[in-house]
Design a protein around this motif. Structure first.
Motif, PDB file in Angstrom:
ATOM      1  N   PRO A  54       0.826  -1.217   0.000  1.00  0.00           N
ATOM      2  CA  PRO A  54       0.000   0.000   0.000  1.00  0.00           C
ATOM      3  C   PRO A  54       0.853   1.257   0.000  1.00  0.00           C
ATOM      4  O   PRO A  54       1.970   1.277   0.532  1.00  0.00           O
ATOM      5  N   ALA A  59      -3.721   1.554   5.132  1.00  0.00           N
ATOM      6  CA  ALA A  59      -4.138   0.431   4.294  1.00  0.00           C
ATOM      7  C   ALA A  59      -3.291  -0.794   4.591  1.00  0.00           C
ATOM      8  O   ALA A  59      -2.073  -0.702   4.776  1.00  0.00           O
ATOM      9  N   ARG A  62      -2.843  -3.177  -0.970  1.00  0.00           N
ATOM     10  CA  ARG A  62      -3.244  -2.382  -2.124  1.00  0.00           C
ATOM     11  C   ARG A  62      -3.530  -3.328  -3.276  1.00  0.00           C
ATOM     12  O   ARG A  62      -2.778  -4.285  -3.518  1.00  0.00           O
ATOM     13  N   GLN A 102      -8.420  -1.845   2.636  1.00  0.00           N
ATOM     14  CA  GLN A 102      -7.854  -2.062   1.305  1.00  0.00           C
ATOM     15  C   GLN A 102      -7.730  -0.735   0.582  1.00  0.00           C
ATOM     16  O   GLN A 102      -8.580   0.144   0.696  1.00  0.00           O
ATOM     17  N   GLN A 103      -6.651  -0.612  -0.174  1.00  0.00           N
ATOM     18  CA  GLN A 103      -6.441   0.563  -1.018  1.00  0.00           C
ATOM     19  C   GLN A 103      -6.684   0.172  -2.460  1.00  0.00           C
ATOM     20  O   GLN A 103      -6.074  -0.756  -2.984  1.00  0.00           O
ATOM     21  N   VAL A 108      -9.278   4.283   0.414  1.00  0.00           N
ATOM     22  CA  VAL A 108      -9.017   3.266   1.426  1.00  0.00           C
ATOM     23  C   VAL A 108     -10.353   2.936   2.086  1.00  0.00           C
ATOM     24  O   VAL A 108     -10.985   3.808   2.693  1.00  0.00           O
TER      25      VAL A 108
END
Length: 292
Positions: A54, A59, A62, A102-103, A108
């Motif tokens: 990320p 985050a 990613r 999560q990115q 995010v």
């Protein structure tokens, strides 16, 4: 020669060879964007997801996802769901945590993992707050581009809704009408561009023995997807629209998609105001090695 592991995940699936297949490449930090696009073309799936470190604060992972045509996908749909199913079921995630971040692009968003004592993990992802962008009370052109007569259209306007991607929600009267859709991709692409939409989600709220609240198919000629068996970035907007119209029982919508393709997929969406949470499960069905 560099070697890189990849995995195949059936997303929104109850059994192998159903749901929406996703090619997943973890540990992809060493790949350039050009290589990611080439690998996605090689797999030739609706989307291929790459897990990279990320760049945004807070985050945990990613995700970068590309269609076979090389278009980067920035919404949280089956591309993200499949990655988290793999992370949860292969022991990569710490077992004492249930909430992650999560990115995707610059966003995010939270992800929750439910791990039952027996059975597969279940993933819930927060999508972006819904935006109702455009409506048309004259959807006849879309019906014709889908090979349908105007009589197939439900008595409701067609709406472009966004929870991470702009998709047109086109209501039809019956499940038979949904199954009968046979789009002309070039014509549909022009119409979608005219209303500022990426893909077209045709749906009906006609009931069936499966108990689903909506029955749907998804066409996205804009990014080269003829038909997708499960589309989280369209399921979220549909659930938000049905909730706005008072058609969501307790704020929850269960969508059956992919039946016409022989890839039945179950997508559950909970809507509470601006919160749109997409839930599903799936399973890892294959793995292999890329030799680059």
């Amino acid at each position: 020669m560099a070697e890189l592991r990849f995995f195949w995940v059936d997303v929104f699936a109850e059994t192998p060879l159903t749901g929406n297949p996703l090619a997943l490449v973890p540990g992809a930090d060493g790949l350039s964007e050009r290589e990611m696009r080439a690998i996605a073309q090689e797999f030739n799936q609706s989307e291929t997801t790459f897990l990279v470190a990320p760049s945004a604060e807070g985050a945990d992972h990613r995700l970068r996802s590309f269609t076979a045509a090389g278009v980067e996908v920035l919404g949280a749909g089956h591309n993200a769901m499949g990655a988290w199913i793999w992370l949860a079921d292969t022991g990569v995630l710490p077992s004492d945590r249930h909430e992650f971040a999560q990115q995707i692009g610059d966003d995010v968003l939270p992800v929750w993992i439910a791990r039952p004592e027996a059975g597969r993990s279940r993933v819930t992802m927060r999508q972006a707050a819904p935006r109702f962008l455009h409506s048309t009370t004259e959807p006849t052109g879309f019906a014709e581009a889908l090979g349908l007569t105007p009589a197939a259209l439900a008595d409701r306007s067609a709406e472009v809704v966004w929870t991470g991607a702009e998709h047109l929600m086109l209501g039809l009267r019956t499940r038979a009408d949904v199954d009968a859709a046979a789009p002309e991709p070039a014509r549909l692409r022009v119409l979608l561009a005219g209303v500022g939409a990426e893909g077209c989600y045709v749906f009906t709220t006609e009931g069936g023995p499966d108990g689903a609240d909506a029955y749907a198919r998804f066409f996205n000629p804009t990014v080269g997807i003829v038909e997708d068996p499960a589309t989280g970035t369209a399921a979220g907007p549909l659930a938000a629209l049905l909730a706005l119209d008072g058609e969501a029982r307790g704020g929850s919508i269960r969508i059956l998609q992919g039946h016409a393709m022989g890839r039945p997929s179950i997508l559950d969406v909970a809507v509470d105001g601006d919160r749109v949470d997409l839930s599903g499960s799936g399973l890892v069905v294959a793995d292999g090695v890329l030799r680059l």
